[in-house]
Design an enzyme around this catalytic site. Structure first.
Site, PDB file in Angstrom:
ATOM      1  N   PRO A  93       0.821  -1.217   0.000  1.00 27.12           N
ATOM      2  CA  PRO A  93       0.000   0.000   0.000  1.00 27.12           C
ATOM      3  C   PRO A  93       0.859   1.274   0.000  1.00 27.12           C
ATOM      4  O   PRO A  93       0.345   2.344  -0.320  1.00 27.12           O
ATOM      5  CB  PRO A  93      -0.852  -0.109   1.267  1.00 27.12           C
ATOM      6  N   GLU A 121       0.218  -6.743   8.854  1.00 31.24           N
ATOM      7  CA  GLU A 121       0.364  -5.287   8.790  1.00 31.24           C
ATOM      8  C   GLU A 121       1.504  -4.837   7.886  1.00 31.24           C
ATOM      9  O   GLU A 121       1.575  -3.675   7.483  1.00 31.24           O
ATOM     10  CB  GLU A 121       0.566  -4.712  10.200  1.00 31.24           C
ATOM     11  N   ARG A 159      -1.807  -9.973 -20.771  1.00 29.83           N
ATOM     12  CA  ARG A 159      -2.740  -9.726 -21.880  1.00 29.83           C
ATOM     13  C   ARG A 159      -2.105  -8.877 -22.984  1.00 29.83           C
ATOM     14  O   ARG A 159      -2.626  -8.826 -24.093  1.00 29.83           O
ATOM     15  CB  ARG A 159      -4.035  -9.071 -21.370  1.00 29.83           C
ATOM     16  N   ASP A 174      -1.861  -1.462 -29.310  1.00 28.65           N
ATOM     17  CA  ASP A 174      -1.209  -0.187 -29.043  1.00 28.65           C
ATOM     18  C   ASP A 174      -1.864   0.938 -29.831  1.00 28.65           C
ATOM     19  O   ASP A 174      -2.134   2.003 -29.287  1.00 28.65           O
ATOM     20  CB  ASP A 174       0.280  -0.249 -29.404  1.00 28.65           C
TER      21      ASP A 174
END
Ligand code: 9D3
Length: 255
Positions: A93, A121, A159, A174
């Protein structure tokens, strides 16, 4: 491409290994995955992978040693298979925001990556300092661990790899991406033409491809203005908005 994932929940990766375009690409040998459970690298009877934080506080911290042993086993395994070492990527995070540009780079990297998925944590900082090359976050919301973020990164990269999409050649991909100029995509419609009284926009049935392209562009501009003004500003500063785009946006704001 070879992907390694270090995780206490290796079964979670079956979704990207087996389903959809990434599943088909895996079956075709375009990419391979090995999962490594830090619990298998513990030496105590309870197979402990977490401990209490020094300094106190809530929750538990992932211990460095089982992660170090996992990375070491991956290096040995890659050497045995004559594969190059790959960057060690921590999903966190507090990482930098994961973007399409990062996915493109991963898709083009020959070595692949080793993903480290945290639980609890956090991870002992000494492991991060000594073994981790990159840290990525999926955004400002709280997951219960790094697995879903790693799976999202793998999906986003695989992908894009040549041969993965039925119809895709990544150069087609693209050029489609580029044609959007970093704006949100326009709405899509398919049969039936009338869905319980709700009609498909007439322009899409007109057969006039210039009109259709202009309508889609305007829908993209409108949606991006409403929902992601940050992306609109980014497109503008990248010089991707035409004079006609600017005229449409000016008219939009006058309404
Ligand atoms: C109270 C402090 N929390 C930080 C917001 C602790 C904490 C919560 C959740 C620590 C780790 C986690 C598990 N999350 C991830 O491992 C994670 C994550 C995420 O939660 N959000 C967005 N991207 C990511 S990438 C890895």
């Amino acid at each position: 491409m070879r992907i390694d994932a270090i995780s206490l929940f290796p079964d979670m990766f079956s979704v990207v290994r087996d389903a959809g375009v990434t599943g088909r690409a895996h079956k075709q040998g375009i990419w391979s995955l090995k999962t490594w459970n830090p619990r298998d690298f513990t030496t105590d009877t309870h197979r402990t992978v977490d401990d209490r934080p020094y300094g106190g506080g809530p929750g538990m911290v992932m211990m460095a040693e089982p992660l170090i042993q996992s990375v070491s086993a991956i290096r040995d395994d890659r050497a045995r298979e004559q594969l190059p070492d790959a960057p060690v990527v921590l999903l966190s995070p507090t990482g930098k925001p994961f973007t399409q540009a990062v996915a493109n780079r991963l898709a083009e990297s020959s070595a692949g990556a080793t993903f480290v998925c945290g639980r609890y944590e956090g991870v002992d900082q000494r492991f991060i300092d000594q073994y981790v090359d990159e840290q990525w976050s999926l955004g400002d919301f709280v997951l219960s661990g790094g697995e879903i973020a790693a799976i999202a990164m793998i999906d986003a990269a695989v992908r894009l790899m040549p041969g993965t999409l039925n119809h895709g050649d990544s150069s087609l991909q693209d050029s489609f991406q580029d044609s959007l100029s970093g704006l949100l995509d326009s709405p899509h419609f398919t049969r039936p033409e009338n869905l319980g009284g709700c009609a498909v926009p007439g322009v899409l049935l007109s057969g006039n491809h210039a009109h259709i392209a202009r309508w889609r562009r305007e829908q993209s501009l409108m949606l991006t203005h409403e929902k992601r003004p940050d992306l609109l500003e980014q497109a503008r500063s990248n010089g991707l908005l035409t004079a006609s785009d600017e005229r449409f946006l000016t008219a939009l704001k006058m309404k």
